[in-house]
Design a protein around this motif. Sequence first.
Motif, short mmCIF file in Angstrom:
data_model
loop_
_atom_site.label_atom_id
_atom_site.label_comp_id
_atom_site.label_asym_id
_atom_site.label_seq_id
_atom_site.Cartn_x
_atom_site.Cartn_y
_atom_site.Cartn_z
N PRO A 72 0.81 -1.23 0.00
CA PRO A 72 0.00 0.00 0.00
C PRO A 72 0.84 1.28 0.00
O PRO A 72 0.45 2.28 -0.61
CB PRO A 72 -0.83 -0.11 1.28
CG PRO A 72 -0.11 -1.07 2.14
CD PRO A 72 0.57 -2.02 1.22
N LEU A 73 1.99 1.25 0.66
CA LEU A 73 2.84 2.44 0.65
C LEU A 73 3.40 2.70 -0.74
O LEU A 73 3.54 3.85 -1.15
CB LEU A 73 3.98 2.26 1.65
CG LEU A 73 3.60 2.29 3.13
CD1 LEU A 73 4.83 2.08 4.01
CD2 LEU A 73 2.93 3.61 3.50
N GLY A 89 5.81 12.15 -2.87
CA GLY A 89 7.03 12.75 -2.33
C GLY A 89 7.31 12.36 -0.90
O GLY A 89 8.38 11.84 -0.58
N PRO A 90 6.35 12.58 0.03
CA PRO A 90 6.58 12.20 1.43
C PRO A 90 6.83 10.71 1.62
O PRO A 90 7.68 10.32 2.43
CB PRO A 90 5.29 12.64 2.12
CG PRO A 90 4.76 13.74 1.27
CD PRO A 90 5.11 13.37 -0.13
N ALA A 94 10.22 9.11 3.16
CA ALA A 94 10.23 8.25 4.34
C ALA A 94 10.91 6.92 4.04
O ALA A 94 11.69 6.41 4.86
CB ALA A 94 8.80 8.01 4.82
N ALA A 95 10.64 6.35 2.87
CA ALA A 95 11.29 5.09 2.49
C ALA A 95 12.79 5.27 2.34
O ALA A 95 13.57 4.39 2.73
CB ALA A 95 10.68 4.56 1.19
N ALA A 96 13.20 6.39 1.78
CA ALA A 96 14.64 6.65 1.63
C ALA A 96 15.31 6.75 2.99
O ALA A 96 16.44 6.27 3.17
CB ALA A 96 14.85 7.94 0.83
N PHE A 97 14.63 7.34 3.96
CA PHE A 97 15.18 7.44 5.31
C PHE A 97 15.34 6.06 5.93
O PHE A 97 16.38 5.74 6.53
CB PHE A 97 14.28 8.29 6.19
CG PHE A 97 14.66 8.28 7.65
CD1 PHE A 97 15.76 8.99 8.10
CD2 PHE A 97 13.93 7.53 8.56
CE1 PHE A 97 16.12 8.96 9.45
CE2 PHE A 97 14.27 7.49 9.90
CZ PHE A 97 15.38 8.21 10.34
N LEU A 98 14.34 5.20 5.77
CA LEU A 98 14.39 3.86 6.36
C LEU A 98 15.53 3.03 5.79
O LEU A 98 16.20 2.30 6.52
CB LEU A 98 13.06 3.14 6.15
CG LEU A 98 11.84 3.74 6.85
CD1 LEU A 98 10.59 2.91 6.55
CD2 LEU A 98 12.05 3.84 8.35
N SER A 129 13.71 -3.36 5.26
CA SER A 129 13.12 -3.95 4.05
C SER A 129 11.99 -3.08 3.51
O SER A 129 11.81 -2.99 2.29
CB SER A 129 12.60 -5.36 4.35
OG SER A 129 13.66 -6.23 4.69
N VAL A 130 11.23 -2.46 4.38
CA VAL A 130 10.16 -1.56 3.92
C VAL A 130 10.76 -0.43 3.10
O VAL A 130 10.25 -0.06 2.04
CB VAL A 130 9.36 -1.01 5.12
CG1 VAL A 130 8.49 0.17 4.68
CG2 VAL A 130 8.49 -2.09 5.72
#
Length: 243
Positions: A72-73, A89-90, A94-98, A129-130
């Motif tokens: 879903p993300l 964008g957000p 967030a995925a890039a940060f994780l 992994s997310v």
Amino acid sequence: MTVAVLAVLGQAVVIAHVDPGQLATGLGGLWRLVLDGLPPDPSVLPNAAGAVLQTVDIALVATVAATLISVPLAAAGASTLAVGRYLAGPVRAAAAFLRSIPDLVWALVFVAAVGLGPFAGVLALTVHSVGMLVRLFAEAIEEMDAGPVDVLVTSGATRMQVFSHAVLPELLPTFGSLALYRLEQNVRASLVLGFVGAGGIGFQVLSAMEEFQYQQASMLLLVLFVLVILVEMLSGKLRALTR
């Protein structure tokens, strides 16, 4: 361009302290370490069986959880879907940060949060992994044939209907293949997480090395090698079925 590339490479060699002479000097110590580990000690195999199962289970639970969270993300992070118009964008940020924080660092964070054990490893691998799967899934959505999506949008379908009837049927094999590849990576990563107390066989390897039981450590490394090969073979066969 050639001069610029050589200059960048040259400064990298200097900053990284690349010293072939030092490597040549250290080969003797490396060879002694190899000899100390021979022959491998099979007495550790009974205790290693449970740790191997725990390593695989950590990776499996983390991969399944990350896949369910990431789908879903990824839909929200895909710019080609209407749902991703304002969220792309957000979600991507967030995925890039994780994924920018190594899984080993996430393991240290969750060990401090929930204590030593495999659950910390599951949480660390799930979060990392997310960050990876959201990017890969979103890119797969953006690269798919937009025809079915456009048809449903123009016919008045809701965003959920577009995703469930156009995106998922076409990309489910791709999502499955990416998730299986991530499972391979998580199995290897879970070995390292054991070094910081996040469960798995990696903790046994670390303990054997710290106690100078190099023959036991070499046996455990052989077990790890076989485990990784078996997981890669199984994953490859499953990916072939999803095509």
